[in-house]
Design a protein around this motif. Structure first.
Motif, PDB file in Angstrom:
ATOM      1  N   ALA A  37       0.819  -1.209   0.000  1.00  0.00           N
ATOM      2  CA  ALA A  37       0.000   0.000   0.000  1.00  0.00           C
ATOM      3  C   ALA A  37       0.858   1.267   0.000  1.00  0.00           C
ATOM      4  CB  ALA A  37      -0.930  -0.001   1.209  1.00  0.00           C
ATOM      5  N   ALA A  38       2.060   1.173   0.561  1.00  0.00           N
ATOM      6  CA  ALA A  38       2.931   2.355   0.647  1.00  0.00           C
ATOM      7  C   ALA A  38       3.739   2.597  -0.620  1.00  0.00           C
ATOM      8  CB  ALA A  38       3.872   2.210   1.843  1.00  0.00           C
ATOM      9  N   LEU A  39       3.769   1.658  -1.538  1.00  0.00           N
ATOM     10  CA  LEU A  39       4.628   1.761  -2.720  1.00  0.00           C
ATOM     11  C   LEU A  39       4.447   3.064  -3.514  1.00  0.00           C
ATOM     12  CD1 LEU A  39       4.610  -1.920  -4.102  1.00  0.00           C
ATOM     13  CD2 LEU A  39       6.410  -0.740  -2.826  1.00  0.00           C
TER      14      LEU A  39
ATOM     15  N   LEU B 109       6.579   6.104  -2.179  1.00  0.00           N
ATOM     16  CA  LEU B 109       7.984   5.902  -1.834  1.00  0.00           C
ATOM     17  C   LEU B 109       8.914   6.484  -2.881  1.00  0.00           C
ATOM     18  CD1 LEU B 109       7.844   2.183  -0.588  1.00  0.00           C
ATOM     19  CD2 LEU B 109       7.845   4.272   0.801  1.00  0.00           C
ATOM     20  N   PRO B 110      10.124   6.901  -2.474  1.00  0.00           N
ATOM     21  CA  PRO B 110      11.117   7.367  -3.456  1.00  0.00           C
ATOM     22  C   PRO B 110      11.635   6.193  -4.278  1.00  0.00           C
ATOM     23  CG  PRO B 110      12.092   7.236  -1.269  1.00  0.00           C
ATOM     24  CD  PRO B 110      10.617   6.970  -1.098  1.00  0.00           C
ATOM     25  N   ASP B 111      12.326   6.498  -5.353  1.00  0.00           N
ATOM     26  CA  ASP B 111      12.905   5.466  -6.211  1.00  0.00           C
ATOM     27  C   ASP B 111      14.366   5.816  -6.486  1.00  0.00           C
ATOM     28  OD1 ASP B 111      13.301   3.327  -7.871  1.00  0.00           O
ATOM     29  OD2 ASP B 111      12.382   4.289  -9.620  1.00  0.00           O
ATOM     30  N   PRO B 112      15.310   5.033  -5.961  1.00  0.00           N
ATOM     31  CA  PRO B 112      15.151   3.817  -5.149  1.00  0.00           C
ATOM     32  C   PRO B 112      14.872   4.178  -3.679  1.00  0.00           C
ATOM     33  CG  PRO B 112      17.461   4.287  -5.430  1.00  0.00           C
ATOM     34  CD  PRO B 112      16.725   5.336  -6.232  1.00  0.00           C
ATOM     35  N   VAL B 113      14.579   3.124  -2.892  1.00  0.00           N
ATOM     36  CA  VAL B 113      14.338   3.321  -1.466  1.00  0.00           C
ATOM     37  C   VAL B 113      15.578   2.933  -0.678  1.00  0.00           C
ATOM     38  CG1 VAL B 113      11.871   2.883  -1.704  1.00  0.00           C
ATOM     39  CG2 VAL B 113      13.412   0.992  -1.142  1.00  0.00           C
ATOM     40  N   ALA B 114      15.657   3.416   0.534  1.00  0.00           N
ATOM     41  CA  ALA B 114      16.730   2.996   1.441  1.00  0.00           C
ATOM     42  C   ALA B 114      16.413   1.586   1.939  1.00  0.00           C
ATOM     43  CB  ALA B 114      16.838   3.948   2.617  1.00  0.00           C
TER      44      ALA B 114
ATOM     45  N   SER C 118      15.419  -1.658  -4.580  1.00  0.00           N
ATOM     46  CA  SER C 118      13.990  -1.785  -4.847  1.00  0.00           C
ATOM     47  C   SER C 118      13.225  -2.127  -3.567  1.00  0.00           C
ATOM     48  CB  SER C 118      13.754  -2.878  -5.898  1.00  0.00           C
ATOM     49  OG  SER C 118      12.383  -3.194  -5.990  1.00  0.00           O
ATOM     50  N   PRO C 119      12.001  -1.619  -3.421  1.00  0.00           N
ATOM     51  CA  PRO C 119      11.187  -1.981  -2.250  1.00  0.00           C
ATOM     52  C   PRO C 119      10.700  -3.422  -2.296  1.00  0.00           C
ATOM     53  CG  PRO C 119       9.912  -0.629  -3.758  1.00  0.00           C
ATOM     54  CD  PRO C 119      11.326  -0.621  -4.276  1.00  0.00           C
TER      55      PRO C 119
ATOM     56  N   VAL D   8       8.621   5.028   6.910  1.00  0.00           N
ATOM     57  CA  VAL D   8       9.301   6.285   7.268  1.00  0.00           C
ATOM     58  C   VAL D   8       9.792   7.027   6.024  1.00  0.00           C
ATOM     59  CG1 VAL D   8      10.018   5.439   9.530  1.00  0.00           C
ATOM     60  CG2 VAL D   8      11.536   5.120   7.565  1.00  0.00           C
ATOM     61  N   GLN D   9       9.716   6.384   4.847  1.00  0.00           N
ATOM     62  CA  GLN D   9      10.164   7.020   3.611  1.00  0.00           C
ATOM     63  C   GLN D   9       9.014   7.577   2.784  1.00  0.00           C
ATOM     64  OE1 GLN D   9      13.451   4.795   1.517  1.00  0.00           O
ATOM     65  NE2 GLN D   9      13.041   3.223   3.082  1.00  0.00           N
TER      66      GLN D   9
END
Length: 316
Positions: free
Chosen positions: A22-24, A27-32, A46-47, A101-102
């Protein structure tokens, strides 16, 4: 047992996966995907990785927990099943929290530390494990063999007799250990080498070497029964487990299962005083001590060893 050790962990993992999916969109690209000691993210990707980690990790452990849940109630089964909700909670909270958190951040390098998330994950996991431990049934008492059922031999007065047997892992277990060991050695070694740190590579190889030594000492044994009692000695000379003849209460032959009765293979502990050298599923020698506790060894011709040990103990 299935509810606590399998169903609840799967539900926790499923909830974490739903939250991450649901959070995808936010999110930034890429994620931490990894944070360093300073609390700042130092690896990105990648998430999908965290989602797979939770899904596959919990599913794999749940498969093992399912086997344990269908076994008899032992201390090892209770530990494995109580650890299942702990694992699912820790993985789910850290993976999902690390993505949440992202949300809304344009650059993953600006992600805050996830130390609070990690602390919450471990605290919740420990709390669920404690609850699961007390909800799960206690270990079943090990039934004692009837004296009339104990095998014996007709030994003449003063006759000397001995029994020897080498104990090695089942073929499938040996193949599995070799494959896993080579994968850890080659895969981990290459990864350490690519990382460019010779010191880390040396430490890794030393640790792998120590693990190999520990595995060999736990998986290859020589068992001897004679006028002094029973001696089980690792091929490396240590560890050594002895049951003096005057401490033998009874010896019997039974069927033992690695995962079912002892939670795994090798040198195992299954409750107060109950030790096992479990290298296969099948016939096993169980020796009960007058001083308390027992020793179980999966070994061929276990009835012969039990008969000799009972006869020697009665004659002593």
């Amino acid at each position: 047992m299935l509810v606590v050790g399998v169903i609840v962990p799967l539900l926790i993992a499923a909830a974490a996966v739903v939250v991450m999916i649901a959070a995808l969109p936010d999110l930034p690209d890429p994620v931490a995907v990894h944070w360093g000691p300073s609390g700042a993210p130092d690896r990105f990707g990648s998430p999908v990785g965290p989602v797979l980690l939770v899904g596959i990790g919990v599913l794999a452990y749940s498969a093992f927990a399912f086997v344990m849940a269908r076994a008899q109630h032992t201390v090892n089964a209770r530990i494995v099943l109580a650890a299942a909700p702990f694992l699912a909670t820790v993985l789910g909270v850290i993976a999902a929290g690390g993505l949440l958190v992202q949300r809304g951040i344009a650059d993953a390098r600006d992600t805050p530390s996830i130390l609070p998330v990690v602390l919450v994950g471990f605290a919740a996991g420990i709390a669920l494990a404690v609850v699961a431990w007390f909800v799960l049934p206690a270990a079943d008492p090990v039934p004692e063999p009837e004296p009339a059922d104990l095998p014996t031999l007709d030994l003449a007065e003063g006759a000397r007799a001995a029994w020897f047997q080498r104990v090695e892992p089942a073929r499938w277990l040996g193949v599995l250990l070799v494959v896993v060991g080579l994968a850890a050695l080659v895969g981990g070694g290459v990864a350490m080498w690519l990382a460019g740190s010779t010191a880390v590579l040396v430490v890794y190889l030393v640790v792998i070497g120590l693990v190999v030594v520990a595995a060999v000492s736990s998986l290859f044994w020589t068992v001897r029964v004679d006028g002094r009692g029973l001696l089980a000695r690792s091929v490396l000379g240590f560890p050594r487990i002895t049951v003096p003849l005057d401490d033998v209460e009874s010896a019997s032959s039974l069927a033992a299962g690695g995962a079912r009765d002892f939670g795994g293979w090798g040198l195992r502990w299954a409750g107060p005083g109950r030790v096992g050298i479990i290298l296969d599923s099948g016939p096993a020698l169980e020796v009960r001590r007058k001083s308390g506790g027992s020793l179980t060894i999966t070994v061929a011709h276990s009835e012969r060893a039990a008969a000799l040990l009972n006869s020697l103990a009665r004659r002593a």
